[in-house]
Write a protein that holds these residues in place. Structure first.
Motif, PDB file in Angstrom:
ATOM      1  N   HIS A 672       0.878  -1.136   0.060  1.00 55.34           N
ATOM      2  CA  HIS A 672       0.266   0.062   0.035  1.00 55.34           C
ATOM      3  C   HIS A 672       0.923   1.278  -0.082  1.00 55.34           C
ATOM      4  CE1 HIS A 672      -4.425  -1.172   0.892  1.00 55.34           C
ATOM      5  NE2 HIS A 672      -3.706  -2.302   0.775  1.00 55.34           N
ATOM      6  N   GLY A 673       1.848   1.311   1.088  1.00 52.14           N
ATOM      7  CA  GLY A 673       2.591   2.384   0.998  1.00 52.14           C
ATOM      8  C   GLY A 673       3.482   2.526  -0.408  1.00 52.14           C
ATOM      9  N   GLY A 678       4.399   5.355  -5.350  1.00 55.53           N
ATOM     10  CA  GLY A 678       4.339   5.353  -6.886  1.00 55.53           C
ATOM     11  C   GLY A 678       3.273   6.224  -7.567  1.00 55.53           C
ATOM     12  N   ILE A 679       1.845   6.230  -7.111  1.00 53.45           N
ATOM     13  CA  ILE A 679       1.117   7.293  -7.710  1.00 53.45           C
ATOM     14  C   ILE A 679       1.565   8.727  -7.601  1.00 53.45           C
ATOM     15  CG2 ILE A 679      -1.289   8.303  -7.161  1.00 53.45           C
ATOM     16  CD1 ILE A 679      -2.204   5.463  -6.368  1.00 53.45           C
ATOM     17  N   GLY A 680       2.161   9.011  -6.383  1.00 54.97           N
ATOM     18  CA  GLY A 680       2.666  10.558  -6.098  1.00 54.97           C
ATOM     19  C   GLY A 680       3.878  10.608  -7.374  1.00 54.97           C
ATOM     20  N   ASN A 681       4.772   9.744  -7.503  1.00 55.58           N
ATOM     21  CA  ASN A 681       5.863   9.910  -8.536  1.00 55.58           C
ATOM     22  C   ASN A 681       5.219   9.900  -9.995  1.00 55.58           C
ATOM     23  OD1 ASN A 681       7.844   7.575  -7.057  1.00 55.58           O
ATOM     24  ND2 ASN A 681       7.413   9.772  -6.536  1.00 55.58           N
ATOM     25  N   ALA A 682       4.230   9.461 -10.171  1.00 56.52           N
ATOM     26  CA  ALA A 682       3.622   9.123 -11.703  1.00 56.52           C
ATOM     27  C   ALA A 682       2.839  10.303 -11.966  1.00 56.52           C
ATOM     28  CB  ALA A 682       2.572   8.008 -11.863  1.00 56.52           C
ATOM     29  N   VAL A 711      -5.294   8.224  -3.162  1.00 57.60           N
ATOM     30  CA  VAL A 711      -4.816   6.916  -3.256  1.00 57.60           C
ATOM     31  C   VAL A 711      -6.109   6.062  -3.039  1.00 57.60           C
ATOM     32  CG1 VAL A 711      -3.557   5.012  -1.995  1.00 57.60           C
ATOM     33  CG2 VAL A 711      -2.837   7.536  -2.136  1.00 57.60           C
ATOM     34  N   PRO A 712      -6.300   5.309  -3.894  1.00 56.48           N
ATOM     35  CA  PRO A 712      -7.531   4.194  -4.162  1.00 56.48           C
ATOM     36  C   PRO A 712      -7.497   2.859  -3.173  1.00 56.48           C
ATOM     37  CG  PRO A 712      -6.128   3.789  -5.807  1.00 56.48           C
ATOM     38  CD  PRO A 712      -5.352   4.937  -5.313  1.00 56.48           C
TER      39      PRO A 712
END
Length: 778
Positions: A672-673, A678-682, A711-712
């Motif tokens: 999860h973390g 990764g979502i932040g980076n992307a 974050v889903p």
């Protein structure tokens, strides 16, 4: 049969963390504590003509101001943390490492120039405004490609160019493969840099005890043992005179493995000089300049394939931004070089990178440590190839997977551990199939996307595969001891930054010595408690330290059974350890508690047999031959608002294989973390820097990070392919969540919008630019 291994047990450390009882560096309060602040360069590149600290020294409450000249012989460039692999023949490397305080020249914004110590942090900060430094600004290099031009300003003037390193690795013959290919996919791919923005910034507290002649340092480091050794050498002390404590750390993510930061070198020196404790805690703005970063690479790559989608070869030439200095050697670009191979059979590979000095913050590993870049390259090229050849994007991956019977698989390319990249075990197709099933892949393209398009909505699906090299050496160690109370103490040299070590390690021990995990007391990251270890990095804690703990616990188990057998007059194999009691299996009434047994094993009086080792205790070590390779697949359905180009993630699926799972609850938390980062980076996080090397968004007012609303919910599944490299069969998982997310976003957004995306991060603004360009070309 394991009682605790593999169970979803709540974390032992959480009560302390949730009630504010855990010790972090900033919690360390000592009598007569002085506070440190740093005057940092406002220029990205400039000569230092003069420094005047007289006004700062005159401010009430200021204890001292120190420049590079004041350090005398203590001033020295830091050590090279990781040397380039000697096993790579075709390489050039120019070693240039950071200095404690800039002396003649500054090379990035935020480089420390003057150290101020005062009675309070407020006074120290105010005194920074009293300091006058006369700078002569120089030309600035922030663009990777411009940095290598012949007229670019030189960051290190003793070098002929800004190229810090060049490495070429090759297997097979790519040009021959290219000549045989039915299609060549060639692209320019950009992966920009970003910070880790850990919840807790860095901090150091140092105390010198003149009576015991001992130095104690509390440091938010991921490698306390090496910090101890390095400080002892620099300060001319014995290692026994230096204690380094890495307490609870609010997120490490890689930058805190960096050593030695200037602050880590300066505060111990200052504490000895002043004979009083000193503290420095990094503020958030400093963190944007002074803590190392990662990510920026530019790849020119091409993939050669047959008409049916089989990979013949890959060529990847890229530039890597090393920042102003390269103390971590070539770990990050080497990881990128290796990970461009993915989990696929690529018989011919040519890879060349140039690591480039720029006037930007130093680059060291950050969660994924270059693996994202390589994964982005191969996954993007496969997506473009699938579209070019008319092959389903999942199918083209399946056709190129390494097969189960081919493991261990030698990729031949040298990895960060100086050895050829070996994949120890794997079974990739079931992981991909499970991800496709969970994301409802066929239904999405048969029903969901066509219906959404009929309604004018932009939905896209992405599915990508990744490899995670984990559990590299050299070694870790642990001491396990049954105490007279019946409790079990465990000490290991690695630190903890949220991985759940106090629980997962306790589960390993509890199964061996027959107690509850709650009865296992863990000590991590204290060099007085355990003297040896490499540190917490590269998803290696559970693999390397976990197996060392397992080995020590097995030793203790044998001692327990031996001593209990003598007391109970039974053979060791006739005994069992249950709930803190050793008992005869055929007659449970004949028993002895672990506490009493521990007391008997350490008698106060009497004679013992020669060679007897007292106590129910053992120290053991583990070092793998090479790293264990985890793997997995991520899948996502995303919707893009056509007007605002904001996105909504409808569904996110992770299927992961990290061998035998110690604690599924903790593993899910790690994934999860990683996905959140990764979502932040992307999609969110990007450092915007102008041509003068000035960071334009160095605060959370301007630098976006994902929140809980962004974050889903994640749907998780795990398969287990045990590693043959260690007795527990485990692999690491710390970086798996973050590695493939950029490639996943790019593919899903392409699917939704019909654009081609070859860069990360993406943002609504970048999507707007790409959409406008596509419309102009249409």
């Amino acid at each position: 049969m394991s009682t605790y291994f593999g169970k979803r047990i709540p974390r032992n450390e959480d009560p302390r963390l949730l009630t504010g009882q855990a010790l972090f560096v900033d919690d360390v309060q000592l009598p007569d504590l002085a506070h440190v602040a740093f005057y940092r360069s406002p220029y990205a590149h400039a000569r230092i003509l003069s420094i005047d600290v007289s006004a700062a020294l005159a401010r009430p409450g200021v204890i001292g101001c120190y420049t590079a000249q004041d350090l005398g012989d203590y001033w020295s460039p830091g050590p090279l943390l990781v040397s380039p692999p000697p096993t790579i023949e075709r390489k050039i490397f120019h070693q240039r490492t950071q200095v404690p305080l800039a002396k003649d020249k500054v090379r990035h914004v935020g480089e420390p120039v003057v150290m101020v110590v005062a009675e309070s942090r407020y006074i120290a900060e105010d005194a920074l405004d009293d300091i006058w430094v006369d700078f002569e600004p120089l030309g600035v290099v922030v663009d990777l490609e411009q940095a290598l031009q012949t007229d670019a300003p030189l960051i290190h003037e003793d070098l002929p160019s800004n190229m810090g390193a060049q490495v070429i690795q090759e297997k097979g013959n790519y040009e021959t493969a290219k000549a045989q290919a039915a299609v060549i996919i060639a692209r320019r791919i950009v992966y920009d840099r970003g910070p880790s923005v850990a919840m807790e910034n860095r901090g150091v507290v140092a105390q010198w005890d003149s009576r015991t002649q001992r130095l104690t340092v509390w440091d938010s480091t991921q490698a306390p043992v090496f910090i101890r050794g390095g400080l002892a050498a620099m300060l001319g002390l014995s290692e026994s005179q230096v204690r380094v404590v890495a307490p609870f750390i609010g997120g490490g993510f890689g930058p805190k493995i960096m050593m030695f930061y200037p602050e880590e070198v300066l505060l111990p020196w200052l504490a000895i000089r002043l004979k009083r404790p000193v503290k420095w805690i990094e503020d958030r703005q400093e963190n944007f300049y002074a803590t190392t970063q990662e990510r920026s690479q530019i790849h020119h790559c091409e993939l050669a394939l047959t008409q049916d989608g089989k990979i013949l070869g890959l060529r990847d030439e890229f530039l890597h931004d090393g920042g102003a200095y390269m103390p971590y050697g070539l770990t990050v670009p080497l990881n990128s070089q290796a990970n461009s191979l993915g989990g696929y059979i690529i018989p011919n590979y040519y890879s060349e990178f140039k690591a480039v000095f720029t006037n930007r913050t130093i680059v060291t590993p950050y969660r994924g440590a270059g693996r994202q870049h390589g994964t982005f390259v191969i996954e993007r090229l496969l997506d473009h190839a699938a579209r070019e050849l008319g092959i389903d994007k999942a199918e083209i991956r399946r056709r190129n997977f390494i097969q189960p019977e081919q493991f261990p698989f030698n990729n031949e390319i040298i990895f960060q551990d100086f050895a050829p990249l070996m994949f120890d075990s794997g079974n990739y197709e079931p992981v991909l199939d499970k991800a496709l099933e969970m994301i409802e892949y066929e239904r999405f393209y048969r029903e969901i996307q066509p219906q959404a398009r009929a309604e004018g909505r932009k939905l896209g699906l992405g599915v990508v595969f990744y490899i995670e090299g984990t559990g590299i050496g050299p070694y870790e160690g642990a001491r396990v001891q049954v105490e007279a109370s019946g409790k079990v103490s465990v000490a290991t040299g690695i630190g903890t930054q949220g991985q759940g070590h106090f629980t997962s390690f306790a589960q390993i021990v509890a199964d061996q010595v027959g107690v509850r995990p709650q009865d296992v007391m863990m000590v991590t990251g204290d060099t007085d408690q355990f003297h040896w270890g490499a540190g917490t990095f590269a998803s290696r804690g559970a693999v390397v330290a976990g197996n060392a703990i397992h080995a020590a616990a097995q030793d203790v188990r044998q001692k327990i059974l031996h001593h209990a057998g003598e007391v109970l007059e039974a053979a060791p194999d006739a005994l069992e350890i249950v709930a803190g009691q050793v008992r005869v299996q055929s007659d449970p009434t004949r028993s002895i508690s672990l506490g009493k047994l521990a007391q008997r094993a350490n008698p106060m009086r009497g004679a013992v047999e020669p060679g007897t080792v007292p106590g129910l205790e053992s120290t053991n070590y583990f070092g793998p031959r090479y790293g264990a390779t985890a793997f997995g697949a991520h899948a996502m359905i995303v919707e893009v608002d056509e007007a605002t180009l904001q996105l909504k993630i409808h569904k996110y699926v992770v299927v992961h294989d990290c061998g035998k799972v110690i604690n599924p609850l903790i593993l899910d938390g790690q994934i999860h973390g990683g996905v959140a980062q990764g979502i932040g980076n992307a999609f969110y996080e990007q450092l915007h820097m102008d041509e003068n090397g000035q960071l334009l968004n160095a605060s959370f007012m301007d630098f976006l990070i994902p929140t809980a609303l962004d974050v889903p919910h994640l749907e998780m599944a795990h398969t287990e392919t045990p590693s043959p490299l260690n007795p527990l069969g485990v692999k690491g998982a710390g970086e798996a969540g973050a590695i493939p997310v950029g490639a996943l976003f790019a593919q899903a957004l392409e699917d939704a919008l019909g654009l081609e995306i070859n860069e990360i991060p993406i943002s609504p603004q970048k999507l707007f630019e790409l959409t406008a360009t596509a419309e102009a070309l249409a």
